[in-house]
Structures are given as structure tokens and as C-alpha cells.
Scaffold this motif. Structure first.
Motif, short mmCIF file in Angstrom:
data_model
loop_
_atom_site.label_atom_id
_atom_site.label_comp_id
_atom_site.label_asym_id
_atom_site.label_seq_id
_atom_site.Cartn_x
_atom_site.Cartn_y
_atom_site.Cartn_z
N GLN A 155 0.83 -1.21 0.00
CA GLN A 155 0.00 0.00 0.00
C GLN A 155 0.86 1.26 0.00
N PHE A 156 1.92 1.25 0.80
CA PHE A 156 2.72 2.45 1.05
C PHE A 156 3.82 2.70 0.01
N LEU A 157 4.28 1.62 -0.64
CA LEU A 157 5.47 1.73 -1.48
C LEU A 157 5.18 1.41 -2.94
N ASP A 158 5.91 2.06 -3.82
CA ASP A 158 5.88 1.73 -5.23
C ASP A 158 6.52 0.35 -5.36
N ALA A 159 5.88 -0.52 -6.15
CA ALA A 159 6.36 -1.91 -6.29
C ALA A 159 7.82 -1.99 -6.74
N ARG A 160 8.27 -0.99 -7.52
CA ARG A 160 9.66 -1.01 -8.00
C ARG A 160 10.66 -0.84 -6.86
N THR A 161 10.22 -0.29 -5.73
CA THR A 161 11.16 -0.01 -4.64
C THR A 161 11.15 -1.06 -3.53
N ILE A 162 10.11 -1.87 -3.46
CA ILE A 162 9.95 -2.79 -2.33
C ILE A 162 11.15 -3.71 -2.12
N PRO A 163 11.65 -4.40 -3.16
CA PRO A 163 12.79 -5.30 -2.91
C PRO A 163 14.01 -4.59 -2.32
N LEU A 164 14.33 -3.41 -2.84
CA LEU A 164 15.50 -2.67 -2.31
C LEU A 164 15.27 -2.20 -0.88
N ILE A 165 14.08 -1.69 -0.61
CA ILE A 165 13.79 -1.18 0.73
C ILE A 165 13.88 -2.31 1.76
N ILE A 166 13.30 -3.46 1.44
CA ILE A 166 13.38 -4.61 2.37
C ILE A 166 14.84 -5.03 2.54
N LYS A 167 15.56 -5.15 1.44
CA LYS A 167 16.97 -5.56 1.49
C LYS A 167 17.79 -4.60 2.37
N TYR A 168 17.65 -3.30 2.14
CA TYR A 168 18.46 -2.34 2.88
C TYR A 168 18.01 -2.19 4.33
N TYR A 169 16.74 -2.43 4.60
CA TYR A 169 16.28 -2.38 5.98
C TYR A 169 16.86 -3.56 6.76
N LYS A 170 16.95 -4.72 6.11
CA LYS A 170 17.58 -5.88 6.75
C LYS A 170 19.05 -5.60 7.04
N VAL A 171 19.72 -4.90 6.13
CA VAL A 171 21.13 -4.52 6.35
C VAL A 171 21.22 -3.63 7.60
N PHE A 172 20.29 -2.68 7.71
CA PHE A 172 20.29 -1.80 8.88
C PHE A 172 20.08 -2.60 10.16
N LEU A 173 19.07 -3.48 10.17
CA LEU A 173 18.80 -4.28 11.36
C LEU A 173 20.00 -5.14 11.75
N LYS A 174 20.68 -5.69 10.74
CA LYS A 174 21.87 -6.50 11.01
C LYS A 174 22.97 -5.63 11.62
N SER A 175 23.09 -4.37 11.15
CA SER A 175 24.10 -3.49 11.72
C SER A 175 23.81 -3.19 13.19
N LEU A 176 22.52 -3.12 13.54
CA LEU A 176 22.15 -2.91 14.94
C LEU A 176 22.55 -4.12 15.79
N SER A 177 22.26 -5.31 15.29
CA SER A 177 22.58 -6.51 16.08
C SER A 177 24.09 -6.70 16.18
N ASN A 178 24.83 -6.31 15.13
CA ASN A 178 26.28 -6.43 15.19
C ASN A 178 26.92 -5.41 16.13
N SER A 179 26.23 -4.27 16.32
CA SER A 179 26.79 -3.25 17.21
C SER A 179 26.33 -3.47 18.66
N GLY A 180 25.46 -4.45 18.87
CA GLY A 180 24.99 -4.74 20.22
C GLY A 180 23.87 -3.81 20.64
N ALA A 181 23.32 -3.00 19.72
CA ALA A 181 22.23 -2.09 20.08
C ALA A 181 20.93 -2.81 20.26
#
Length: 181
Positions: A155-181
């Protein structure tokens, strides 16, 4: 002096509300007279969980020929803006405008969104963020990402952007877990 339509935001991530405003700006001015300023280009935190390069790539999925320019935060340690850097931030935008030898006209979704910019620049409310719920806030998109709510993301995102947004959000979450946050 050439007037350029400008959409300024953190675009964390770029969602349909941003897209509606940019579409109106392009219809009114033409693509060659428009640009996107990616604010907080030097920030990476829970409110800005995408790097400048990632946000630029996401936007380019929809607008491959759009001019996109980074705008760093004056104080990148501020996750929530408290107004203390407004004057310095506005001066940085004025400097960018002078360096480009153009006049900026800022597009936005509400008077509140444009209030600080309106103290120094012309502004225009484009697609209102108060009607359609899919145009309201990137915060809602980040919540949908956290909840793996594919239906809301569609609903919120253009279909062309969904795969990248999910991919990069997972990268961010992984950076949080790696930093111990």
C-alpha cells in the motif's frame, strides 16, 4: 534566475506520499526543473535506517533521470530535530541555492512540513499528507517493515522499490545486532 522545484526530505524510505509530491512537482515544472534534496545524508539511525546511497538508489527506481543531491545534517547525532540547528541548516540550503545559481521552490505535504523552509524560501503544498492514509508518514512504512507486513508495504510503497527497501532495511537491522544495540 531559473526557479527549480525541490522536494526535501529524509526519504527513510521514499514512499507513495513523497512520490505524489514529486509527481506533482514534475507535472508543474518538468523533470529538468526539479530536484530532490536528500536530507540527513550523513545520518544512519532508527529514524534514518538507509544510507544516502541507498536512498538515492531507491528513488532512482522511480525517477531514473531525477537530479538528486545530498544534504548533510548540521548535527548528525540528533535523531530527533530540536530546532537548535535550524538557522545553520537553512544557511547551508541557501549556500547550495547560490552555488547552483537558481531559486528554490520547495514542495511539501503540509504547512508544518514546510514551516522552517518557509522562513527563507518559497514553498508550495503539493499532495496533502492528511487525506489518503498511504501518503501520511514514512514512520508507518518503517513500522510495516518491522512487522513484516507485506500488505501494508504494498500500500505504502511503489512496487519497484519494495525489494530494495526490504533488502536495505535488513542490512540496517543487522548493523544494529552487530553493534549490540
Amino acid at each position: 534566475m531559473k526557479e527549480v522545484g525541490v522536494m526535501l526530505g529524509r526519504f527513510s524510505p521514499f514512499y507513495r506520499g513523497h512520490q505524489a509530491q514529486v509527481d506533482l512537482m514534475i507535472r508543474e515544472r518538468g523533470l529538468n526543473n526539479c530536484m530532490i534534496l536528500v536530507g540527513s545524508s550523513n545520518s544512519y539511525n532508527p529514524r534514518t535506517p538507509f544510507t544516502y546511497e541507498q536512498r538515492r538508489e531507491i528513488i532512482k527506481q522511480i525517477y531514473p533521470k531525477m537530479k538528486i543531491v545530498p544534504l548533510p545534517d548540521v548535527n548528525p547525532a540528533l535523531v530527533y530535530f530540536d530546532g537548535s540547528t535550524n538557522e545553520k541548516w537553512l544557511e547551508e540550503i541557501k549556500k547550495l541555492e547560490r552555488n547552483m545559481s537558481v531559486k528554490f521552490l520547495f514542495y511539501g505535504g503540509s504547512r508544518e512540513d514546510l514551516a522552517i523552509l518557509a522562513t527563507r524560501f518559497e514553498t508550495k503544498i503539493a499532495a496533502s499528507r492528511y487525506g489518503d492514509p498511504t501518503l501520511r508518514s514514512a514512520t508507518e512504512v518503517r513500522k510495516a517493515l518491522d512487522n513484516h507486513d507485506t500488505e501494508k508495504l504494498e500500500q505504502f510503497l511503489d512496487a519497484r522499490t519494495i525489494p530494495l527497501i526490504i533488502k536495505y532495511y535488513k542490512v540496517f537491522l543487522k548493523s544494529l545486532s552487530n553493534s549490540g544495540a
